[in-house]
Design a protein around this motif. Structure first.
Motif, PDB file in Angstrom:
ATOM      1  N   TYR A  23      32.242  16.317  64.088  1.00  0.00           N
ATOM      2  CA  TYR A  23      32.429  17.581  63.377  1.00  0.00           C
ATOM      3  C   TYR A  23      33.859  18.099  63.515  1.00  0.00           C
ATOM      4  N   ALA A  24      34.479  17.891  64.673  1.00  0.00           N
ATOM      5  CA  ALA A  24      35.876  18.302  64.852  1.00  0.00           C
ATOM      6  C   ALA A  24      36.783  17.511  63.910  1.00  0.00           C
ATOM      7  N   LYS A  25      36.522  16.223  63.765  1.00  0.00           N
ATOM      8  CA  LYS A  25      37.302  15.405  62.826  1.00  0.00           C
ATOM      9  C   LYS A  25      37.058  15.867  61.393  1.00  0.00           C
ATOM     10  N   ALA A  26      35.807  16.211  61.076  1.00  0.00           N
ATOM     11  CA  ALA A  26      35.494  16.695  59.734  1.00  0.00           C
ATOM     12  C   ALA A  26      36.225  18.003  59.444  1.00  0.00           C
ATOM     13  N   PRO A  31      39.023  19.085  52.984  1.00  0.00           N
ATOM     14  CA  PRO A  31      39.973  19.794  52.127  1.00  0.00           C
ATOM     15  C   PRO A  31      39.484  21.172  51.677  1.00  0.00           C
ATOM     16  N   GLU A  32      38.180  21.415  51.660  1.00  0.00           N
ATOM     17  CA  GLU A  32      37.640  22.694  51.197  1.00  0.00           C
ATOM     18  C   GLU A  32      37.414  23.643  52.360  1.00  0.00           C
ATOM     19  N   ALA A  33      37.805  24.894  52.173  1.00  0.00           N
ATOM     20  CA  ALA A  33      37.650  25.901  53.223  1.00  0.00           C
ATOM     21  C   ALA A  33      36.188  26.077  53.613  1.00  0.00           C
ATOM     22  N   LEU A  34      35.290  26.079  52.646  1.00  0.00           N
ATOM     23  CA  LEU A  34      33.873  26.273  52.944  1.00  0.00           C
ATOM     24  C   LEU A  34      33.336  25.129  53.801  1.00  0.00           C
ATOM     25  N   GLY A  35      33.716  23.904  53.473  1.00  0.00           N
ATOM     26  CA  GLY A  35      33.300  22.758  54.281  1.00  0.00           C
ATOM     27  C   GLY A  35      33.814  22.872  55.703  1.00  0.00           C
ATOM     28  N   ARG A  36      35.070  23.290  55.846  1.00  0.00           N
ATOM     29  CA  ARG A  36      35.642  23.477  57.185  1.00  0.00           C
ATOM     30  C   ARG A  36      34.855  24.533  57.959  1.00  0.00           C
ATOM     31  N   GLU A  40      33.111  23.851  61.421  1.00  0.00           N
ATOM     32  CA  GLU A  40      33.511  24.648  62.593  1.00  0.00           C
ATOM     33  C   GLU A  40      32.289  25.288  63.237  1.00  0.00           C
ATOM     34  N   ARG A  41      31.393  25.777  62.421  1.00  0.00           N
ATOM     35  CA  ARG A  41      30.145  26.367  62.933  1.00  0.00           C
ATOM     36  C   ARG A  41      29.352  25.320  63.711  1.00  0.00           C
ATOM     37  N   ASP A 151      21.778  22.049  52.993  1.00  0.00           N
ATOM     38  CA  ASP A 151      22.110  23.126  52.069  1.00  0.00           C
ATOM     39  C   ASP A 151      23.574  23.036  51.640  1.00  0.00           C
ATOM     40  N   THR A 152      24.440  22.725  52.588  1.00  0.00           N
ATOM     41  CA  THR A 152      25.861  22.602  52.280  1.00  0.00           C
ATOM     42  C   THR A 152      26.111  21.435  51.335  1.00  0.00           C
ATOM     43  N   ARG A 153      25.469  20.293  51.617  1.00  0.00           N
ATOM     44  CA  ARG A 153      25.656  19.132  50.732  1.00  0.00           C
ATOM     45  C   ARG A 153      25.171  19.456  49.324  1.00  0.00           C
ATOM     46  N   TYR A 154      24.022  20.113  49.222  1.00  0.00           N
ATOM     47  CA  TYR A 154      23.493  20.485  47.908  1.00  0.00           C
ATOM     48  C   TYR A 154      24.499  21.353  47.164  1.00  0.00           C
TER      49      TYR A 154
END
Length: 174
Positions: A23-26, A31-36, A40-41, A151-154
């Motif tokens: 997750y730290a590498k992700a 590139p997207e703030a929401l994904g980050r 991070e969560r 949910d995030t992937r969707y």
């Protein structure tokens, strides 16, 4: 003869360490703030889970029984279905994310499903009620991580579909 509970906890620590690293590498690669934000969560949540496993493990190594080593928490788990919705307010439904984010989310979902299976397998084998309750807590956490990631992937695969299904609103604002 090795203690099966301690062996399970050592394996659980390894799983948590790998998840934190992934997750730290992700976070760094996303590139997207929401994904980050989501990753991070998950880094923070996995670190909390790891600390919980470590606390129990150290108690058992010190010779305590499960009842003394594992203080069960009475707190209510956070509804992970709401977490993602809280991260996206005000974001308009847009185009799908690049596949690197979706790929990372898919890999994370697969890893969380493996961890869920790991905890379920050990919960089925144990007879100690405190150990069983601890494993139920870990299973609940894994399910929550899976829900958040799914949910995030969707959302990244089909933002409009996500808004229609999860937010139960039309895209025209009505």
């Amino acid at each position: 003869m090795p203690d099966p509970s301690q062996d399970m906890l050592c394996q659980a620590l390894e799983l948590a360490d790998k998840a934190v690293g992934f997750y730290a590498k992700a976070v760094a690669d996303c590139p997207e703030a929401l994904g980050r934000e989501v990753f991070e969560r998950l880094v923070a949540d996995k670190k909390k889970q790891r600390a919980r496993i470590e606390e129990v493990s150290q108690g058992l190594v010190a010779g305590k029984k499960w009842e003394a080593a594992c203080v069960l928490h009475e707190d209510q788990p956070e509804d992970m279905r709401k977490v993602f919705s809280q991260l996206v307010p005000g974001l308009p439904p847009g185009k799908a994310a690049c596949m690197t984010v979706v790929g990372a989310l898919s890999a994370a979902i697969d890893a969380e499903l493996l961890a869920l299976g790991f905890f379920r397998e050990h919960a089925a084998k144990t007879t100690d009620p405190v150990e069983k309750a601890f494993l139920a807590e870990m299973i609940r956490d894994q399910r929550g991580f899976h829900v958040l990631l799914s949910d995030t992937r969707y959302y990244f695969e089909d933002p409009q579909g996500w808004y229609m299904e999860k937010e139960r609103a039309g895209l025209d604002g009505a």
